[in-house]
Design an enzyme around this catalytic site. Structure first.
Site, short mmCIF file in Angstrom:
data_model
loop_
_atom_site.label_atom_id
_atom_site.label_comp_id
_atom_site.label_asym_id
_atom_site.label_seq_id
_atom_site.Cartn_x
_atom_site.Cartn_y
_atom_site.Cartn_z
N ASP A 137 0.80 -1.22 0.00
CA ASP A 137 0.00 0.00 0.00
C ASP A 137 0.84 1.28 0.00
OD1 ASP A 137 -2.19 -1.73 0.24
OD2 ASP A 137 -2.13 -1.62 2.43
N MET A 179 -5.72 -2.96 -4.92
CA MET A 179 -5.62 -2.82 -3.47
C MET A 179 -5.07 -1.45 -3.08
SD MET A 179 -4.39 -6.57 -2.14
CE MET A 179 -5.61 -7.85 -1.87
N ARG A 271 -17.47 -3.84 -17.86
CA ARG A 271 -16.96 -5.07 -17.27
C ARG A 271 -16.04 -4.75 -16.10
NH1 ARG A 271 -20.45 -6.63 -19.96
NH2 ARG A 271 -20.50 -8.34 -21.48
N GLN A 279 -1.88 -9.23 -6.53
CA GLN A 279 -0.92 -8.15 -6.31
C GLN A 279 0.08 -8.46 -5.21
OE1 GLN A 279 -3.49 -4.21 -6.52
NE2 GLN A 279 -4.75 -6.01 -6.10
#
Length: 364
Positions: A137, A179, A271, A279
């Site tokens: 992150d 993420m 989509r 990840q």
């Protein structure tokens, strides 16, 4: 007497964990004559004294391996200990005593903001701890980058590249969820690198009407498909985050929310692809291997010099020790007025807000 140092990996897994473990052990043995004890499954292993010797034999061949040879866990917080589903209780004193029982001179905690916050609290109780920042992150303050982030961005960018070809083939709007929790670093970096048309991040609340307007503007200019990258913590103006599990506040599924908000209001088909734990997995790219190795060598040196209560951090081009308490004081978020956001806007990328710069939207 040889100093004995504990090592654990806490929180979510991340490419580069094994590279850190390897560097800590190799540098610790070669440069400082240290001995190492690993704890399995993060703080759970510390609480249960589940250990393994870390030596030259243990770390052979792990540099390029994903995951962590020590295993990891999001559970086991000594300050909220409930291994059998009982009422959580503060057992942090036991964690400190376990370090003493094992005759350890220090503990290296490799983790994200959650694990390092626990480490800092244990440090305040007298435990001799050194932190190593890891998270895909990239949201830990006091360090420019965390290892694992670059690999996650590389994986997300490759996914965007692949979505381009199928989006173009079918004239579709393709939404990719990545993420990052409440920080938009992965979405921002991969979105720019992959040529996304719209990037939705937690730091800039989006308006569905602005997202639709951006798609319509591109269509007027001849574009027949769109790529939208959404950080899992993104939220609409006046709304809340989207959770897969409200009880545990586990984020996920916002891409489907965005799809429903725009479906039927734009001509192309919509989509959704949720990249998820892809990840986190696999071999770390060279940049992350190098950063993880630099962190590990620096952590071993701090342990040998008994500079505890510190975290190793990347500052510019150098690895520097910083106060652990400062590193976990607040998370690092994307600056909505920062350089990368301005660059993205200059490229015509919309953030789903009123500053979408539709007049600059370009066909890609």
């Amino acid at each position: 007497m040889q100093k004995r140092i504990g090592v654990l990996t806490g929180g979510g897994d991340c490419p580069g964990l094994n590279a850190v473990i390897r560097a800590v052990v190799k540098a610790g043995i070669n440069d400082h004559g240290l001995q190492f004890v690993g704890f399995r499954r993060g703080f759970e292993g510390l609480m249960q004294m589940d250990t393994v010797v870390l030596d030259a034999e243990t770390i052979k061949g792990i540099l390029a391996r994903g995951g962590t040879i020590l295993k990891t866990s999001n559970r086991g917080d000594p300050f909220s200990w409930n291994p059998k589903g009982e009422e959580p209780a503060d057992r942090s004193g036991q964690a400190v005593r376990n370090l003493e029982k094992l005759d350890l001179d220090g503990l290296i905690v490799i983790g994200g903001d959650g694990s390092l916050t626990i480490a800092n609290r244990l440090s305040e109780k007298g435990a001799r701890i050194i932190g190593v920042p890891k998270t895909i992150d990239n949201d830990i303050a006091a360090t420019d980058y965390t290892f694992g982030f670059a690999t996650a961005v590389s994986i997300a960018t490759e996914a965007i590249d692949r979505l381009h070809s199928t989006a173009e083939s079918h004239n579709r709007v393709m939404i990719l969820e990545v993420m990052g929790r409440n920080a938009g670093w992965i979405a921002l970096h991969s979105g720019i690198s992959g040529g996304a048309d719209i990037i939705l991040i937690p730091e800039i609340d989006y308006d569905p009407d602005c997202v639709i307007a951006g798609i319509e503007e591109r269509a007027r200019r001849g574009a027949q498909f769109d790529i939208i990258v959404v950080a899992e913590g993104a939220r609409r103006v006046g709304g809340d985050e989207t959770y897969r599990d409200v009880a545990t506040r586990r984020l996920g599924g916002v891409a489907y929310t965005v799809a429903e908000e725009i479906r039927g209001k734009v001509h192309p088909e919509v989509r959704v692809t949720v990249l998820g734990h892809v990840q986190r997995g696999g071999s770390p790219i060279p940049w992350d291997r190098l950063l993880a190795t630099r962190f590990g060598v620096a952590a071993a040196r701090l342990a040998a010099n008994e500079e505890f209560g510190k975290m190793v951090a990347l500052r510019g081009d150098t690895i520097q020790p910083v106060e652990l308490r400062d590193a976990v004081a607040s998370p690092k978020h994307v600056d909505p007025e920062g350089t990368l956001v301005r660059i993205a806007r200059s490229l015509g990328i919309s953030f789903g807000d009123e500053e979408r710069l539709t007049s600059r939207a370009i066909q890609t």
